[in-house]
Scaffold this motif. Sequence first.
Motif, PDB file in Angstrom:
ATOM      1  N   LYS A 162      15.786  14.903 -56.147  1.00 16.31           N
ATOM      2  CA  LYS A 162      14.593  14.760 -56.982  1.00 16.31           C
ATOM      3  C   LYS A 162      13.926  13.428 -56.679  1.00 16.31           C
ATOM      4  O   LYS A 162      14.555  12.525 -56.115  1.00 16.31           O
ATOM      5  N   LYS A 163      12.674  13.345 -57.036  1.00 19.57           N
ATOM      6  CA  LYS A 163      11.904  12.148 -56.723  1.00 19.57           C
ATOM      7  C   LYS A 163      12.569  10.917 -57.337  1.00 19.57           C
ATOM      8  O   LYS A 163      13.020  10.966 -58.482  1.00 19.57           O
ATOM      9  N   GLY A 164      12.653   9.875 -56.572  1.00 18.76           N
ATOM     10  CA  GLY A 164      13.276   8.646 -57.063  1.00 18.76           C
ATOM     11  C   GLY A 164      14.751   8.572 -56.701  1.00 18.76           C
ATOM     12  O   GLY A 164      15.389   7.556 -56.888  1.00 18.76           O
ATOM     13  N   GLY A 165      15.330   9.697 -56.183  1.00 23.76           N
ATOM     14  CA  GLY A 165      16.721   9.685 -55.724  1.00 23.76           C
ATOM     15  C   GLY A 165      17.693  10.119 -56.799  1.00 23.76           C
ATOM     16  O   GLY A 165      17.326  10.420 -57.921  1.00 23.76           O
ATOM     17  N   ARG A 181       9.109  14.169 -47.971  1.00 25.74           N
ATOM     18  CA  ARG A 181       9.972  13.123 -47.417  1.00 25.74           C
ATOM     19  C   ARG A 181      11.242  12.947 -48.262  1.00 25.74           C
ATOM     20  O   ARG A 181      11.364  13.504 -49.337  1.00 25.74           O
ATOM     21  N   ARG A 182      12.147  12.129 -47.755  1.00 30.68           N
ATOM     22  CA  ARG A 182      13.409  11.883 -48.473  1.00 30.68           C
ATOM     23  C   ARG A 182      13.149  11.003 -49.701  1.00 30.68           C
ATOM     24  O   ARG A 182      12.170  10.242 -49.728  1.00 30.68           O
ATOM     25  N   PRO A 183      14.005  11.093 -50.727  1.00 33.45           N
ATOM     26  CA  PRO A 183      13.860  10.177 -51.854  1.00 33.45           C
ATOM     27  C   PRO A 183      14.063   8.736 -51.369  1.00 33.45           C
ATOM     28  O   PRO A 183      14.772   8.532 -50.399  1.00 33.45           O
ATOM     29  N   PRO A 184      13.484   7.719 -51.973  1.00 36.80           N
ATOM     30  CA  PRO A 184      12.779   7.768 -53.258  1.00 36.80           C
ATOM     31  C   PRO A 184      11.298   8.160 -53.141  1.00 36.80           C
ATOM     32  O   PRO A 184      10.692   8.478 -54.151  1.00 36.80           O
ATOM     33  N   ASP A 185      10.704   8.129 -51.925  1.00 40.34           N
ATOM     34  CA  ASP A 185       9.268   8.431 -51.845  1.00 40.34           C
ATOM     35  C   ASP A 185       8.980   9.893 -52.162  1.00 40.34           C
ATOM     36  O   ASP A 185       8.036  10.223 -52.861  1.00 40.34           O
ATOM     37  N   GLY A 186       9.788  10.751 -51.589  1.00 41.69           N
ATOM     38  CA  GLY A 186       9.579  12.179 -51.798  1.00 41.69           C
ATOM     39  C   GLY A 186      10.787  12.800 -52.472  1.00 41.69           C
ATOM     40  O   GLY A 186      11.631  12.091 -53.012  1.00 41.69           O
ATOM     41  N   HIS A 187      10.858  14.133 -52.417  1.00 42.80           N
ATOM     42  CA  HIS A 187      12.026  14.801 -53.024  1.00 42.80           C
ATOM     43  C   HIS A 187      12.408  16.018 -52.195  1.00 42.80           C
ATOM     44  O   HIS A 187      12.862  17.019 -52.727  1.00 42.80           O
TER      45      HIS A 187
END
Lengths: 505, 102
Positions: A502-505, A471-477
């Motif tokens: 990257k994870k967290g945006g 998924r898209r950041p912040p949940d995924g990367h």
Amino acid sequence: MNDEKNKMSRRSFLKAAGIAGFVAHTGGLVAAGRVSGKSSETYTGWESNNPATNFFNRKPFEFAGPAHKPVGEVRRPGHMTDYVFGRVATFERAYRAKPEWRLDDPLENLELPPPLVAFYNEFPERLEWDFRTFNETIPNNAEDRRKYGNYYFLAEAYESGFSAVAGYLPRPDAPPEVSDFQTAGFGGMKQPIGKPTTFKSKGLAAEFIKEMAHKYGATLVGITRTHSEWLYSEGWRGCPSDYDFSEMPKHWEYAIVIAVPMEWDVILSSPQFSTSMDAYNRVSIAALRLEGCLKFLGYPARAHTPNTDYDLIVPPHAVEAGLGEVARTGFCVTPELGGNARMAVVTTNIPMETDKPIDFGVARFCNKCKLCAESCPSGAISMADSPDGMVLRGYEHWYINNGACYNYWRENMGPMGCRLCVATCPYSRKDNWVHSMARVLDPRDPSGLTSSGLLLLQKNFFDYPEAVEYRRPPDGHFASFRPEPDYLKAEKYLDIKITKPKKGG
Amino acid sequence: MFFNSGLFWFFMGMITILVGVGFKAFANDRGWVLNWWKWLLSIIWYVIFSLSVLSFGTLSGENEGSAGVKILLLGLFISIVLGVGLGRLLGLKTEGDGTPEA
């Protein structure tokens, strides 16, 4: 004593040679294995256009069929409802006209066509997903693409070459009774097809057609009768809206189903780097070539392809033609390509021997595997233990929530689409000895122990990122199932600003 | 490519014979008498070991290196366990065995 010494040194020599041989043999096996894993010959469907790509012996797994038995009232699919692109386009038009509409407002306020209202009433979760796609996902994705888009630039460049050619392929511009009976000819000069050429037997006709299909680029080919219940209920190409869609044109008697894979390394880098366009393009061109050949022989023909659209749905025809079985993902999984198969159909009336459906264990395997469902970032694939009770248009089989699926298509990066379920499917593997052994052993083991053992290895030894990582950041990367091939690495080739998500945006 | 050529597998066949001859010499040293079933079990053990190594190579070749390492470790573990058992079996003296060569 000397003899004894000589004997001992001879034995020591043999032992030393044996140890050296053991080390060399082990090293040789590693090297041979690496070559076998990397070899371009293992990229089924990419090595050459010849029948050897249709290598799985289907005979032992054939059954009389049909593979699809109705369990309720059968209804044809609709372009505006079941077909996801038709549906979301219709929804988008209505929603853009009423951007203030929200899910708790009455559906009638959207002024959707009645068939779509009926569809949303039957599948309310699809309405929720379609709304979310346009209200939330697409605006978020535009932002993500501004930030991270360059990281996927070469993947999109790769895709665009195939998409560009798609626009040049001819689409039928008249009803089947007209266009299917005309050859394209050079420079678009349409000519009526000639008298049908007679074949010595139906079997030889099928043999010739299959050989041609391979020569034109098909990796797999099977033949079945066209089923009228799997034709779209309206909107056939070249037909006016008042055309009578209730009857199948008589000359659509047979459906020749062909399949080609997407590039293997690219597909494994799904969902961010892969594209369907390469296989769409190849299979479309192969089907159009086959259409041309049939017309030259004096038989009416119409290619239904990803690049030139379809008047029918392909997976059930592919299953009846013996190419494979319906998997948890709702598409047809084949022994040679797994789910990595993009398909086209040519409808015609040349008398041919048809193929039988096959049972090579996919249904049983899918019941216990669930790897695609566990990996799916949108949760579109069912986690049920069996497809019992899943009835779609009168047939009981696996199907997915295509609203949720499409929603993720619009969330991810790189070329549009996802294809993660194709990549994660244990059947979608190249043709080297490891996977061939599984292909040969598993379908022949009625106890299911082989598939359970292989699944145990698959789940515990192979890397499967968590669904949320895609998924898209912040949940995924914006994870990919496997790293992209070197030639799609923008950081390696391009002198532009690139931001890796990257994870967290 | 040399490593999938006929010549390579010809060499591998020759090396396998060398491994067999070396094993026979090693067995003689230990005083093992190799009858048909002992040879068969030894060959099965070697096939298991070779398949583990080959799997590692193949999987690392298709970018599944981590799975390859895990399968290799599993294969080596199985090979060691079976190897210990096989060593004991090979040392068994059965009726009709001749005296080992000096």
